[in-house]
Enzyme design. Structure first.
Site, PDB file in Angstrom:
ATOM      1  N   GLU A  35       0.821  -1.206   0.000  1.00 11.98           N
ATOM      2  CA  GLU A  35       0.000   0.000   0.000  1.00 11.98           C
ATOM      3  C   GLU A  35       0.860   1.262   0.000  1.00 11.98           C
ATOM      4  O   GLU A  35       0.503   2.271  -0.616  1.00 11.98           O
ATOM      5  CB  GLU A  35      -0.938   0.008   1.210  1.00 11.98           C
ATOM      6  CG  GLU A  35      -2.020  -1.051   1.188  1.00 11.98           C
ATOM      7  CD  GLU A  35      -1.521  -2.423   1.640  1.00 11.98           C
ATOM      8  OE1 GLU A  35      -0.335  -2.548   2.001  1.00 11.98           O
ATOM      9  OE2 GLU A  35      -2.327  -3.378   1.618  1.00 11.98           O
ATOM     10  N   ASN A  69       0.140  -6.958  -6.577  1.00 10.58           N
ATOM     11  CA  ASN A  69       0.017  -5.927  -7.611  1.00 10.58           C
ATOM     12  C   ASN A  69       0.472  -6.416  -8.992  1.00 10.58           C
ATOM     13  O   ASN A  69       1.663  -6.590  -9.241  1.00 10.58           O
ATOM     14  CB  ASN A  69       0.837  -4.704  -7.180  1.00 10.58           C
ATOM     15  CG  ASN A  69       0.611  -3.513  -8.082  1.00 10.58           C
ATOM     16  OD1 ASN A  69      -0.138  -3.577  -9.062  1.00 10.58           O
ATOM     17  ND2 ASN A  69       1.234  -2.400  -7.761  1.00 10.58           N
ATOM     18  N   LEU A 120      -0.038  -4.613 -11.686  1.00  9.90           N
ATOM     19  CA  LEU A 120       0.155  -3.451 -12.551  1.00  9.90           C
ATOM     20  C   LEU A 120       1.612  -3.051 -12.702  1.00  9.90           C
ATOM     21  O   LEU A 120       1.987  -2.484 -13.737  1.00  9.90           O
ATOM     22  CB  LEU A 120      -0.653  -2.266 -12.022  1.00  9.90           C
ATOM     23  CG  LEU A 120      -2.172  -2.437 -12.099  1.00  9.90           C
ATOM     24  CD1 LEU A 120      -2.862  -1.227 -11.488  1.00  9.90           C
ATOM     25  CD2 LEU A 120      -2.635  -2.633 -13.543  1.00  9.90           C
TER      26      LEU A 120
END
Length: 432
Positions: A58, A341, A343
């Site tokens: 995060e 993640n 991405l």
């Protein structure tokens, strides 16, 4: 209900602190900032902006937002908090020059009061989903606007929050705004107490991940150190997953004996266990930490001859390692963790491989899979087959990678939408 919760959290806090002390015996980073866990620490100048991101992932996702806030409001101090040592360390790596870094305190009434007295935020920005009843109540009492940024909520979490009734529905006071990742997330927040007029869909700030020229250059330097061989990354892996990754790598090496695996466990307290696993399996491996010149993050000179696996036992280098590779497998997905993640490797133009467990980022996974930027595998055999095909076909790698880059580029803009939502709460800062 909140009264009962407050007493329970007061009772639990000493036990949580004891766990921190015990973990610190093996990992001294747990002994840093101990007083901060009870809301203590130096006071910060007023006014300031406070952002919280629970852990390493995060915190990395928050980077474009923190940079944008610092650029737009340079006259305001920034405070960034984390809940884990890895998140705090990552925040120091990313923001030490622009922000005060500390731990978020336990959610006891006294701790959150002391914390807010010291940082005195003009606004509070909480990344993804962190609903702490006493912290939110104290923010309401002090009239601090709270923004849940890039907020997400799974169906399983909805059921859990509903069972606790008014305790969590009561956190959605008028000073709280929910900037949800998707329409489904927005509806889930409404179902646990958020009103329609305090809920917006702004997208996922992870799409605003920046690929800098320095990052690309670091990737090239690392790649040169590996030599002329096919390279793949298994990033953010978990217990029970490394075994499958290593089985896939063994199958791949039957076809491509020179293939190199960059194995990056998700949590640093598992580095030793993964090294033991490699040794037991007779894998010839090198430790990234033992090959760093100068400071962490520096490039390596050369890889020892015959290395099959580079164990990435360092923190904060995964993106650069993606930039040095041909194909990326993203962990937490061959075990029921929910995935991590996708991405970052997509933004770097890599074909992305993922297991079937990706409920933590379901919408992104379905988007990449549906458009052909990612491939789902269910077991070591499928992972090895996908790797063999992609490593044998450079044109196909480039085609798939370009789709991923296009998806990331076309979905950028969440940070700007979030700033537009926050800006009315900072009128004096914006005008000055």
């Amino acid at each position: 209900m909140r009264f009962i919760y407050s007493w329970l959290i007061r009772f639990a806090a000493p036990f949580a602190f004891a766990v921190v002390l015990w973990r610190g015996v093996r990992d001294r980073s747990y002994w840093q900032g101990l007083a901060e866990r009870f809301g203590l620490g130096k006071p910060l100048p007023d006014p300031n902006i406070w952002l919280h991101a629970v852990s390493l992932g995060e915190m990395s996702a928050a980077a474009p937002l923190v940079r944008a806030l610092h650029s737009r409001y340079p006259q305001l101090a920034l405070a960034v908090t984390a809940a884990t040592p890895a998140g705090r360390a990552r925040a120091r790596d990313l923001f030490a020059d622009v922000a005060d870094i500390r731990f978020l305190p336990y959610d006891t009434p006294g701790s959150v009061r002391r914390f807010l007295e010291r940082i005195r935020p003009r606004v509070a920005i909480i990344m993804e989903t962190e609903l702490w009843p006493n912290l939110f109540r104290e923010c309401e009492r002090r009239r601090v606007p709270v923004f849940l940024a890039s907020a997400r909520l799974s169906a399983k979490s909805v059921s859990r929050y509903r069972r606790l009734g008014s305790l969590f529905s009561g956190v959605f006071t008028p000073n709280v705004a929910v900037a949800a990742q998707t329409a489904d997330d927005a509806e889930r927040f409404k179902s646990i107490g958020a009103s329609a007029n305090q809920t917006r869909v702004i997208g996922n700030v992870k799409f605003d991940f920046g690929v800098s020229a320095a990052l690309i250059e670091t990737g090239k330097i690392l790649r040169a150190a590996y030599g002329a061989k096919p390279v793949w990354v298994a990033g953010s892996t978990h217990a029970g997953e490394e075994e499958q990754v290593l089985e896939a790598h063994a199958l791949l090496q039957a076809h491509r004996p020179d293939a190199l695996l960059l194995l990056a466990p998700r949590h640093k307290d598992r580095f030793a266990a993964v090294a033991d696993l490699l040794a037991r399996r007779g894998v010839k491996f090198a430790r990234r930490s033992g090959m760093v010149r100068g400071s962490p993050g520096a490039p390596i000179d050369t890889l020892p001859m015959g290395t099959q696996v580079l164990l990435v036992d360092t923190i904060g280098e995964l993106t650069a390692l993606y930039a040095s590779a041909d194909v990326a497998f993203v962990g937490g997905s061959l075990v029921p963790i929910g995935g991590h993640n996708l991405l970052e490797p997509a933004a770097l133009g890599l074909p992305v491989l993922t297991g079937p467990s990706h409920f933590n980022g379901k919408e992104i996974a379905l988007l990449l899979l549906g458009r052909g930027a990612a491939v789902q595998v269910a077991n070591p055999q499928e992972l090895a087959a996908a790797l063999q095909r992609l490593l044998d076909e450079p044109a196909e790698r480039r085609r798939i990678g370009s789709i991923g880059k296009d998806i990331v580029e076309s979905n950028r803009g969440s940070v700007e939408r979030l700033l537009a939502l926050i800006e009315p709460s900072l009128p004096a800062a914006h005008q000055s």
